[in-house]
Scaffold this motif. Structure first.
Motif, PDB file in Angstrom:
ATOM      1  N   SER A 181       0.833  -1.199   0.000  1.00 34.69           N
ATOM      2  CA  SER A 181       0.000   0.000   0.000  1.00 34.69           C
ATOM      3  C   SER A 181       0.868   1.248   0.000  1.00 34.69           C
ATOM      4  CB  SER A 181      -0.905   0.015   1.231  1.00 34.69           C
ATOM      5  OG  SER A 181      -0.138   0.268   2.399  1.00 34.69           O
ATOM      6  N   PRO A 182       0.328   2.379  -0.502  1.00 32.24           N
ATOM      7  CA  PRO A 182       1.084   3.642  -0.450  1.00 32.24           C
ATOM      8  C   PRO A 182       1.505   4.007   0.962  1.00 32.24           C
ATOM      9  CG  PRO A 182      -0.798   3.859  -1.935  1.00 32.24           C
ATOM     10  CD  PRO A 182      -0.940   2.532  -1.256  1.00 32.24           C
ATOM     11  N   ASP A 183       0.640   3.739   1.965  1.00 31.61           N
ATOM     12  CA  ASP A 183       1.003   4.052   3.347  1.00 31.61           C
ATOM     13  C   ASP A 183       2.285   3.329   3.752  1.00 31.61           C
ATOM     14  OD1 ASP A 183      -0.814   5.919   4.300  1.00 31.61           O
ATOM     15  OD2 ASP A 183      -2.368   4.412   4.567  1.00 31.61           O
ATOM     16  N   GLU A 184       2.392   2.060   3.364  1.00 32.98           N
ATOM     17  CA  GLU A 184       3.583   1.287   3.727  1.00 32.98           C
ATOM     18  C   GLU A 184       4.821   1.825   3.034  1.00 32.98           C
ATOM     19  OE1 GLU A 184       2.463  -3.229   4.497  1.00 32.98           O
ATOM     20  OE2 GLU A 184       1.498  -2.476   2.667  1.00 32.98           O
ATOM     21  N   ILE A 185       4.665   2.245   1.771  1.00 32.68           N
ATOM     22  CA  ILE A 185       5.794   2.814   1.042  1.00 32.68           C
ATOM     23  C   ILE A 185       6.294   4.069   1.737  1.00 32.68           C
ATOM     24  CG2 ILE A 185       6.476   3.966  -1.101  1.00 32.68           C
ATOM     25  CD1 ILE A 185       4.566   2.089  -2.581  1.00 32.68           C
ATOM     26  N   PHE A 186       5.361   4.962   2.097  1.00 30.59           N
ATOM     27  CA  PHE A 186       5.763   6.255   2.642  1.00 30.59           C
ATOM     28  C   PHE A 186       6.210   6.163   4.101  1.00 30.59           C
ATOM     29  CE2 PHE A 186       2.644   7.803  -0.715  1.00 30.59           C
ATOM     30  CZ  PHE A 186       3.651   7.965  -1.650  1.00 30.59           C
ATOM     31  N   MET A 187       6.007   5.002   4.737  1.00 34.00           N
ATOM     32  CA  MET A 187       6.563   4.807   6.074  1.00 34.00           C
ATOM     33  C   MET A 187       8.039   4.459   5.994  1.00 34.00           C
ATOM     34  SD  MET A 187       3.523   2.799   8.142  1.00 34.00           S
ATOM     35  CE  MET A 187       4.515   2.631   9.625  1.00 34.00           C
ATOM     36  N   GLU A 188       8.462   3.925   4.849  1.00 31.02           N
ATOM     37  CA  GLU A 188       9.861   3.523   4.694  1.00 31.02           C
ATOM     38  C   GLU A 188      10.791   4.717   4.535  1.00 31.02           C
ATOM     39  OE1 GLU A 188      10.727   0.708   1.695  1.00 31.02           O
ATOM     40  OE2 GLU A 188       8.946  -0.500   2.054  1.00 31.02           O
ATOM     41  N   MET A 189      10.385   5.645   3.646  1.00 33.74           N
ATOM     42  CA  MET A 189      11.268   6.760   3.296  1.00 33.74           C
ATOM     43  C   MET A 189      10.455   8.043   3.216  1.00 33.74           C
ATOM     44  SD  MET A 189      14.473   5.733   2.632  1.00 33.74           S
ATOM     45  CE  MET A 189      15.222   6.629   1.277  1.00 33.74           C
ATOM     46  N   PRO A 190      11.105   9.191   3.379  1.00 28.03           N
ATOM     47  CA  PRO A 190      10.373  10.453   3.283  1.00 28.03           C
ATOM     48  C   PRO A 190       9.859  10.696   1.862  1.00 28.03           C
ATOM     49  CG  PRO A 190      12.523  10.776   4.319  1.00 28.03           C
ATOM     50  CD  PRO A 190      12.508   9.391   3.737  1.00 28.03           C
ATOM     51  N   LEU A 191       8.794  11.466   1.768  1.00 31.48           N
ATOM     52  CA  LEU A 191       8.300  11.934   0.484  1.00 31.48           C
ATOM     53  C   LEU A 191       8.882  13.323   0.253  1.00 31.48           C
ATOM     54  CD1 LEU A 191       6.464  11.166  -1.884  1.00 31.48           C
ATOM     55  CD2 LEU A 191       4.595  12.357  -0.728  1.00 31.48           C
ATOM     56  N   ILE A 192       9.484  13.515  -0.902  1.00 32.22           N
ATOM     57  CA  ILE A 192      10.174  14.772  -1.191  1.00 32.22           C
ATOM     58  C   ILE A 192       9.259  15.670  -2.012  1.00 32.22           C
ATOM     59  CG2 ILE A 192      12.226  15.827  -2.208  1.00 32.22           C
ATOM     60  CD1 ILE A 192      13.607  13.083  -1.872  1.00 32.22           C
ATOM     61  N   PHE A 193       8.995  16.868  -1.505  1.00 34.19           N
ATOM     62  CA  PHE A 193       8.088  17.826  -2.123  1.00 34.19           C
ATOM     63  C   PHE A 193       8.856  18.954  -2.792  1.00 34.19           C
ATOM     64  CE2 PHE A 193       5.427  15.780   0.951  1.00 34.19           C
ATOM     65  CZ  PHE A 193       4.116  15.939   0.537  1.00 34.19           C
ATOM     66  N   ARG A 194       8.226  19.561  -3.790  1.00 34.06           N
ATOM     67  CA  ARG A 194       8.666  20.863  -4.275  1.00 34.06           C
ATOM     68  C   ARG A 194       8.181  21.931  -3.304  1.00 34.06           C
ATOM     69  NH1 ARG A 194       9.498  22.073  -9.615  1.00 34.06           N
ATOM     70  NH2 ARG A 194       9.697  24.179  -8.790  1.00 34.06           N
ATOM     71  N   GLU A 195       8.634  23.179  -3.516  1.00 33.36           N
ATOM     72  CA  GLU A 195       8.237  24.277  -2.634  1.00 33.36           C
ATOM     73  C   GLU A 195       6.761  24.610  -2.795  1.00 33.36           C
ATOM     74  OE1 GLU A 195       8.964  26.288  -6.533  1.00 33.36           O
ATOM     75  OE2 GLU A 195       9.775  24.570  -5.431  1.00 33.36           O
ATOM     76  N   LYS A 196       6.191  25.275  -1.798  1.00 29.81           N
ATOM     77  CA  LYS A 196       4.795  25.684  -1.860  1.00 29.81           C
ATOM     78  C   LYS A 196       4.576  26.607  -3.061  1.00 29.81           C
ATOM     79  CE  LYS A 196       3.737  25.207   3.042  1.00 29.81           C
ATOM     80  NZ  LYS A 196       3.309  25.878   4.290  1.00 29.81           N
ATOM     81  N   GLY A 197       3.449  26.402  -3.737  1.00 30.86           N
ATOM     82  CA  GLY A 197       3.148  27.197  -4.929  1.00 30.86           C
ATOM     83  C   GLY A 197       3.516  26.496  -6.215  1.00 30.86           C
TER      84      GLY A 197
END
Length: 306
Positions: A181-197
């Motif tokens: 599941s996506p939840d399990e994936i995102f528990m392993e490693m951080p999700l990297i975002f672009r800046e706000k906007g």
């Protein structure tokens, strides 16, 4: 007084950029060359045009007035050049386009053949963040902008030119995540975002909200290239436009991770202010794109369109 058109252009660009260094970059001159032209121009006036405080150049009130007049003169000269080229049946002038950072992987391919066909055309393309692109639109400083997410509150016309497909990606060490599941994936490693906007940030947040995914850790970086390098280094996962990572996928440095709800497809759109009266050059470019966009997309992006 015996100032030259070149001196007017240099001074106007120094005023516009607020920096001798930046003016030199835009004009493709060395900093000493810009400084010399600026000094020679100043020597023809008894009133200061600029002053240096600390290490920063400031434009005096008199200098601002002269810059406005210089801009008018330069525009008139460009109009003369354009009219001359028009009588010869050739397009000329400056095409001004602002592009969000990921769009740098797209826009050049939709300009190349047009620029080759019209050697009298100059291109000014600003690759920057979404907020600055929108500001340029609102101030009517550009002919067109390239966006993947249309902003709210601005009346725009647009032309779709290419699909923008976004996938969850990790580096080559990312394990096989089938049936996870996506939840399990995102528990392993951080999700990297672009800046706000950022348009990509908006798409990521909408996907996370719609999928009700819990994010344990996250990082925020200010460019698509920085996000890509962080993913390559194994710092986390990210949802990224396919257009910017096709080489890394081909070399197996990155891999697409299959999760429900992805890919997300938006459109790369060439946009302009609704009701804008285009001059002959941007009108010709728009007509060119309407005719050729499909062939360009197939030729350069066939393998990443879906």
């Amino acid at each position: 007084m015996n100032y030259t058109l070149h001196q007017l252009q240099v001074f106007q660009k120094v005023v516009e950029t607020g920096s001798i260094t930046k003016a030199a970059e835009v004009l493709h001159l060395t900093q000493p060359a810009v400084s010399i032209q600026l000094r020679n121009f100043q020597d023809q006036f008894d009133i200061p045009l600029t002053e240096v405080l600390g290490r920063k150049i400031h434009i005096t009130d008199f200098g601002k007035e002269i810059a406005t007049l210089a801009e008018n003169i330069i525009s008139q000269v460009q109009a003369i050049d354009s009219r001359t080229m028009a009588y010869k049946g050739q397009l000329s002038g400056r095409l001004k386009i602002a592009v969000v950072s990921t769009g740098k992987y797209v826009m050049p391919y939709f300009l190349g053949e047009f620029m080759k066909k019209h050697p009298g055309v100059e291109l000014q393309m600003d690759v920057t963040n979404k907020s600055k692109v929108i500001t340029s639109l609102e101030k009517n400083e550009i002919d067109f902008a390239l966006l993947s997410i249309l902003p709210n509150g601005i009346n725009l016309d647009y032309l779709d030119i290419l699909d923008n497909n976004l996938y969850l990606v990790g580096n080559s060490d990312a394990g096989d995540h089938k049936n996870i599941s996506p939840d399990e994936i995102f528990m392993e490693m951080p999700l990297i975002f672009r800046e706000k906007g950022s348009g990509t940030r908006q798409i990521m947040e909408k996907f996370i909200e719609g999928s009700k995914i819990s994010i344990q850790k996250k990082m925020e970086l200010t460019s698509n290239e920085a996000v890509k390098q962080a993913v390559l280094a194994g710092l986390g996962f990210s949802i990224m436009p396919l257009i910017g990572i096709k080489n890394e996928l081909a070399s197996k440095q990155l891999r697409i991770i299959s999760v429900p709800g992805l890919p997300i497809t938006t459109k790369w759109r060439l946009v302009w202010l609704k009701g804008k009266k285009h001059l002959p050059l941007p009108t010709a470019y728009l007509e060119y794109l309407q005719k050729e966009k499909g062939l360009i997309a197939e030729r350069y992006f066939g393998e990443v369109r879906g």
